[in-house]
Design a protein around this motif. Structure first.
Motif, PDB file in Angstrom:
ATOM      1  N   TYR A  30       8.057  12.038  11.782  1.00 45.60           N
ATOM      2  CA  TYR A  30       8.825  11.148  10.924  1.00 45.60           C
ATOM      3  C   TYR A  30       8.162   9.777  10.922  1.00 45.60           C
ATOM      4  CZ  TYR A  30      12.294   7.895   9.277  1.00 45.60           C
ATOM      5  OH  TYR A  30      12.927   6.899   8.591  1.00 45.60           O
ATOM      6  N   LEU A  31       7.797   9.320   9.764  1.00 46.24           N
ATOM      7  CA  LEU A  31       7.235   7.987   9.610  1.00 46.24           C
ATOM      8  C   LEU A  31       8.130   7.226   8.645  1.00 46.24           C
ATOM      9  CD1 LEU A  31       3.517   9.069   9.214  1.00 46.24           C
ATOM     10  CD2 LEU A  31       4.587   8.099  11.238  1.00 46.24           C
ATOM     11  N   PRO A  32       8.733   6.140   9.091  1.00 45.64           N
ATOM     12  CA  PRO A  32       9.635   5.418   8.198  1.00 45.64           C
ATOM     13  C   PRO A  32       8.866   4.847   7.010  1.00 45.64           C
ATOM     14  CG  PRO A  32       9.230   4.149  10.190  1.00 45.64           C
ATOM     15  CD  PRO A  32       8.584   5.479  10.383  1.00 45.64           C
ATOM     16  N   PRO A  33       9.523   4.775   5.867  1.00 41.18           N
ATOM     17  CA  PRO A  33       8.826   4.244   4.689  1.00 41.18           C
ATOM     18  C   PRO A  33       8.518   2.756   4.862  1.00 41.18           C
ATOM     19  CG  PRO A  33      11.148   4.558   4.215  1.00 41.18           C
ATOM     20  CD  PRO A  33      10.899   5.134   5.581  1.00 41.18           C
ATOM     21  N   VAL A  34       7.357   2.360   4.395  1.00 38.12           N
ATOM     22  CA  VAL A  34       6.968   0.959   4.412  1.00 38.12           C
ATOM     23  C   VAL A  34       7.242   0.410   3.026  1.00 38.12           C
ATOM     24  CG1 VAL A  34       5.064  -0.667   4.696  1.00 38.12           C
ATOM     25  CG2 VAL A  34       5.218   1.344   6.162  1.00 38.12           C
ATOM     26  N   LEU A  35       8.170  -0.528   2.966  1.00 39.53           N
ATOM     27  CA  LEU A  35       8.529  -1.098   1.677  1.00 39.53           C
ATOM     28  C   LEU A  35       7.613  -2.279   1.386  1.00 39.53           C
ATOM     29  CD1 LEU A  35      12.401  -0.993   2.142  1.00 39.53           C
ATOM     30  CD2 LEU A  35      10.939   0.664   0.975  1.00 39.53           C
ATOM     31  N   ILE A  36       6.867  -2.149   0.310  1.00 42.15           N
ATOM     32  CA  ILE A  36       5.937  -3.190  -0.106  1.00 42.15           C
ATOM     33  C   ILE A  36       6.414  -3.706  -1.454  1.00 42.15           C
ATOM     34  CG2 ILE A  36       3.549  -3.706  -0.704  1.00 42.15           C
ATOM     35  CD1 ILE A  36       2.732  -1.402   1.132  1.00 42.15           C
ATOM     36  N   ALA A  37       6.458  -5.027  -1.595  1.00 36.28           N
ATOM     37  CA  ALA A  37       6.861  -5.607  -2.874  1.00 36.28           C
ATOM     38  C   ALA A  37       5.865  -5.187  -3.951  1.00 36.28           C
ATOM     39  CB  ALA A  37       6.910  -7.124  -2.767  1.00 36.28           C
ATOM     40  N   ALA A  38       6.375  -5.024  -5.128  1.00 32.96           N
ATOM     41  CA  ALA A  38       5.524  -4.581  -6.233  1.00 32.96           C
ATOM     42  C   ALA A  38       4.850  -5.770  -6.914  1.00 32.96           C
ATOM     43  CB  ALA A  38       6.361  -3.794  -7.236  1.00 32.96           C
ATOM     44  N   ARG A  39       4.389  -6.712  -6.130  1.00 32.83           N
ATOM     45  CA  ARG A  39       3.700  -7.869  -6.703  1.00 32.83           C
ATOM     46  C   ARG A  39       2.483  -8.203  -5.852  1.00 32.83           C
ATOM     47  NH1 ARG A  39       4.573 -12.256  -3.894  1.00 32.83           N
ATOM     48  NH2 ARG A  39       3.882 -13.663  -5.491  1.00 32.83           N
ATOM     49  N   PHE A  40       1.482  -8.735  -6.511  1.00 33.50           N
ATOM     50  CA  PHE A  40       0.253  -9.123  -5.826  1.00 33.50           C
ATOM     51  C   PHE A  40      -0.303 -10.335  -6.553  1.00 33.50           C
ATOM     52  CE2 PHE A  40      -4.374  -8.941  -5.199  1.00 33.50           C
ATOM     53  CZ  PHE A  40      -4.418  -8.957  -3.820  1.00 33.50           C
ATOM     54  N   ASN A  41      -0.505 -11.430  -5.813  1.00 38.53           N
ATOM     55  CA  ASN A  41      -1.036 -12.651  -6.381  1.00 38.53           C
ATOM     56  C   ASN A  41      -2.460 -12.823  -5.857  1.00 38.53           C
ATOM     57  OD1 ASN A  41      -1.735 -15.506  -6.593  1.00 38.53           O
ATOM     58  ND2 ASN A  41       0.379 -15.757  -7.305  1.00 38.53           N
ATOM     59  N   VAL A  42      -3.421 -12.703  -6.755  1.00 45.99           N
ATOM     60  CA  VAL A  42      -4.829 -12.747  -6.365  1.00 45.99           C
ATOM     61  C   VAL A  42      -5.195 -14.104  -5.755  1.00 45.99           C
ATOM     62  CG1 VAL A  42      -7.199 -12.580  -7.226  1.00 45.99           C
ATOM     63  CG2 VAL A  42      -5.444 -11.047  -8.106  1.00 45.99           C
TER      64      VAL A  42
END
Length: 181
Positions: free
Chosen positions: A54-66
């Motif tokens: 079991y690996l808990p989900p890693v929540l990553i924001a759906a944004r990326f600022n270069v």
């Protein structure tokens, strides 16, 4: 069988794809060979690991600022170079060993991913090391080298907060961005 049950039975979900790719890349790196067989066996091992553990989900924001990501990378490499020279000097200079401190840094984010990235970045820069993490309190405890006064201790805390700010501005959620204001 309902639609939701079928969705859960899929071999791989979209949220697991980055983890699968990371595991396959690690597998290929361990074998020191990029070939069809190493990639295919890496996929099999990664899928097995994803289903077995079991690996808990890693929540990553759906944004990326270069722009902020570039500033984070430049910050990291600049402080890596400066700290390397400082630690080397502390090693060879005459006199007693430098004083060290354990400092608590309360982060503004609640994101496990940002918390982990701040901890890894702080630990990779010479002179500081994460000794404990309070995940629920979003607090990092750092062992910091060369902190004879409160000024240096506060500087170490501020450095970790600067790393957090750069990461939040680069990849943080909208909620984390509001916390910076």
């Amino acid at each position: 069988m309902g639609r939701e049950a079928r969705r859960r039975e899929r071999l791989l979900t979209l949220s697991e794809l980055p983890l699968l790719i990371g595991l396959v890349l690690t597998w290929v790196a361990l074998w020191h060979e990029v070939s069809l067989m190493s990639v295919l066996s890496g996929i099999v091992v990664a899928l097995f690991a994803l289903r077995l553990f079991y690996l808990p989900p890693v929540l990553i924001a759906a944004r990326f600022n270069v722009w902020w990501a570039l500033r984070y990378v430049l910050y990291f490499f600049w402080h890596l170079a400066i700290a390397s020279v400082q630690v080397a000097w502390l090693t060879f200079r005459p006199g007693p060993p430098p004083k060290t401190s354990i400092v608590a840094v309360r982060l503004r984010t609640k994101s496990d991913f940002i918390l982990t990235m701040v901890g890894l970045t702080a630990s990779l820069i010479p002179g500081s090391l994460i000794v404990e993490v309070d995940r629920y309190g979003s607090t990092l405890y750092l062992h910091v080298l060369n902190t004879p006064t409160a000024r240096e201790t506060q500087h170490a805390v501020q450095a970790a907060l600067d790393i957090e700010e750069l990461l939040i501005r680069a990849i943080g959620s909208k909620r984390d961005l509001k916390e910076l204001s």
